[in-house]
Design an enzyme around this catalytic site. Structure first.
Site, mmCIF file in Angstrom:
data_model
loop_
_atom_site.group_PDB
_atom_site.id
_atom_site.type_symbol
_atom_site.label_atom_id
_atom_site.label_comp_id
_atom_site.label_asym_id
_atom_site.label_seq_id
_atom_site.Cartn_x
_atom_site.Cartn_y
_atom_site.Cartn_z
ATOM 1 N N GLU A 103 8.262 10.783 4.374
ATOM 2 C CA GLU A 103 7.691 9.617 3.682
ATOM 3 C C GLU A 103 8.809 8.767 3.094
ATOM 4 O O GLU A 103 9.841 9.298 2.681
ATOM 5 C CB GLU A 103 6.810 10.105 2.524
ATOM 6 C CG GLU A 103 5.318 10.131 2.826
ATOM 7 C CD GLU A 103 4.637 8.790 2.594
ATOM 8 O OE1 GLU A 103 5.256 7.737 2.856
ATOM 9 O OE2 GLU A 103 3.485 8.798 2.141
ATOM 10 N N ASP A 104 8.573 7.473 2.996
ATOM 11 C CA ASP A 104 9.561 6.602 2.361
ATOM 12 C C ASP A 104 9.543 6.779 0.843
ATOM 13 O O ASP A 104 10.556 7.015 0.212
ATOM 14 C CB ASP A 104 9.322 5.129 2.741
ATOM 15 C CG ASP A 104 7.880 4.670 2.503
ATOM 16 O OD1 ASP A 104 7.019 5.482 2.121
ATOM 17 O OD2 ASP A 104 7.604 3.469 2.710
ATOM 18 N N ASP A 107 4.336 7.243 -4.717
ATOM 19 C CA ASP A 107 4.046 6.400 -5.883
ATOM 20 C C ASP A 107 2.842 7.025 -6.607
ATOM 21 O O ASP A 107 2.991 7.931 -7.415
ATOM 22 C CB ASP A 107 3.778 4.997 -5.337
ATOM 23 C CG ASP A 107 3.581 3.942 -6.402
ATOM 24 O OD1 ASP A 107 4.032 4.141 -7.525
ATOM 25 O OD2 ASP A 107 2.967 2.902 -6.095
ATOM 26 N N PHE A 156 9.130 -2.090 -8.291
ATOM 27 C CA PHE A 156 8.811 -2.299 -6.881
ATOM 28 C C PHE A 156 10.118 -2.465 -6.104
ATOM 29 O O PHE A 156 10.927 -3.335 -6.418
ATOM 30 C CB PHE A 156 7.909 -3.518 -6.683
ATOM 31 C CG PHE A 156 7.362 -3.577 -5.294
ATOM 32 C CD1 PHE A 156 6.270 -2.808 -4.922
ATOM 33 C CD2 PHE A 156 7.967 -4.391 -4.341
ATOM 34 C CE1 PHE A 156 5.786 -2.848 -3.623
ATOM 35 C CE2 PHE A 156 7.485 -4.438 -3.033
ATOM 36 C CZ PHE A 156 6.395 -3.663 -2.680
ATOM 37 N N ARG A 169 12.555 -5.000 5.220
ATOM 38 C CA ARG A 169 12.728 -3.641 5.745
ATOM 39 C C ARG A 169 14.138 -3.423 6.282
ATOM 40 O O ARG A 169 14.638 -2.309 6.328
ATOM 41 C CB ARG A 169 11.746 -3.371 6.895
ATOM 42 C CG ARG A 169 10.281 -3.328 6.491
ATOM 43 C CD ARG A 169 9.463 -2.748 7.654
ATOM 44 N NE ARG A 169 8.042 -3.043 7.527
ATOM 45 C CZ ARG A 169 7.174 -2.327 6.811
ATOM 46 N NH1 ARG A 169 7.584 -1.297 6.136
ATOM 47 N NH2 ARG A 169 5.902 -2.654 6.784
HETATM 48 P P1 5GP Z 1 1.096 5.994 -2.825
HETATM 49 O O1 5GP Z 1 -0.068 6.360 -1.959
HETATM 50 O O2 5GP Z 1 1.939 7.187 -3.237
HETATM 51 O O3 5GP Z 1 0.678 5.159 -3.993
HETATM 52 O O4 5GP Z 1 1.993 5.010 -2.031
HETATM 53 C C1 5GP Z 1 2.652 5.354 -0.896
HETATM 54 C C2 5GP Z 1 2.972 4.120 -0.096
HETATM 55 O O5 5GP Z 1 2.923 2.916 -0.863
HETATM 56 C C3 5GP Z 1 4.397 4.223 0.400
HETATM 57 O O6 5GP Z 1 4.473 4.926 1.609
HETATM 58 C C4 5GP Z 1 4.788 2.761 0.519
HETATM 59 O O7 5GP Z 1 4.410 2.261 1.770
HETATM 60 C C5 5GP Z 1 3.994 2.065 -0.563
HETATM 61 N N1 5GP Z 1 4.793 1.859 -1.787
HETATM 62 C C6 5GP Z 1 4.716 2.518 -2.959
HETATM 63 N N2 5GP Z 1 5.624 2.060 -3.852
HETATM 64 C C7 5GP Z 1 6.305 1.083 -3.206
HETATM 65 C C8 5GP Z 1 7.399 0.235 -3.579
HETATM 66 O O8 5GP Z 1 7.959 0.263 -4.677
HETATM 67 N N3 5GP Z 1 7.821 -0.641 -2.628
HETATM 68 C C9 5GP Z 1 7.273 -0.721 -1.393
HETATM 69 N N4 5GP Z 1 7.773 -1.629 -0.555
HETATM 70 N N5 5GP Z 1 6.241 0.054 -1.003
HETATM 71 C C10 5GP Z 1 5.772 0.961 -1.902
#
Ligand code: 5GP
Length: 179
Positions: A103-104, A107, A156, A169
């Site tokens: 995973e990148d 959050d 962010f 990206r």
């Molecule tokens: P979660 O489900 O944990 O809230 O979010 C996961 C996904 O939200 C990540 O795989 C990513 O694509 C996006 N995301 C969460 N935080 C960020 C951020 O700070 N920047 C970006 N560009 N994408 C985020």
């Protein structure tokens, strides 16, 4: 003049490219030390992890398969909708495989939680998770990735695979985006 976003306009470097590369080498060593040197199926979550996945698999010794899952959760904004949708499934069965979900960023944790259960439904031998970035301050579900590259504050970020409206990206570093 173009109205496309320009990287220098609203970003400041948080993690330089060299630090990312050095951390990926460490992560790969840790992962192999824990999981052994047998076949490992790495599953990159598109699109955000495509660059991390490419660097991580090249740092991993031993036999590695590459799979991808297409997931959509953000729909172009800077806040999660909480809705996880699979847009592209795995190309091969993973039954009996040792899997590493790549995973990148984690959050709220909703995506990781959803994908972990999704993969477990395919009867793999094991599922471990690695994320390049972790924002533990924003969790909505209790999930902890097995391996974390960097823990970051609630800001962010863009770059190194992460986007805002599909831009940024391509930045080789992680940057904080301020509107
Ligand atoms: P979660 O489900 O944990 O809230 O979010 C996961 C996904 O939200 C990540 O795989 C990513 O694509 C996006 N995301 C969460 N935080 C960020 C951020 O700070 N920047 C970006 N560009 N994408 C985020």
């Amino acid at each position: 003049m173009s109205d496309q976003p320009h990287p220098q306009d609203r970003t400041r470097v948080l993690i330089p490219a060299e630090r990312i590369q050095a951390r990926i080498v460490e992560l790969a060593r840790e992962i192999r030390a824990d999981l052994g040197d047998g076949p490992l199926t790495c599953i990159g979550v598109l699109k955000g992890s495509f660059i991390f996945m490419a660097d991580l698999v090249r740092a991993l010794d031993g036999p590695v398969r590459c799979e991808f899952l297409g997931v959509s959760s953000y729909h172009g904004g800077t806040r999660s909708t909480g809705v996880v949708r699979i847009t592209e499934d795995l190309s091969h069965p993973i039954e009996g495989h040792h899997c590493l979900l790549v995973e990148d960023i984690v959050d709220t944790g909703l995506t990781l939680d959803y994908l972990r259960h999704f993969l477990e439904g395919r009867k793999p031998a094991s599922v471990h998770t690695v994320c390049l970035l972790d924002k533990p301050g924003r969790r909505e579900v209790e999930v902890a990735p097995d391996y974390v590259g960097f823990t970051i504050p609630d800001e962010f970020v863009v770059g190194y695979g992460l986007d805002l409206g599909e831009f940024y990206r391509n930045l080789p570093y992680i940057a904080v985006y301020s509107p």
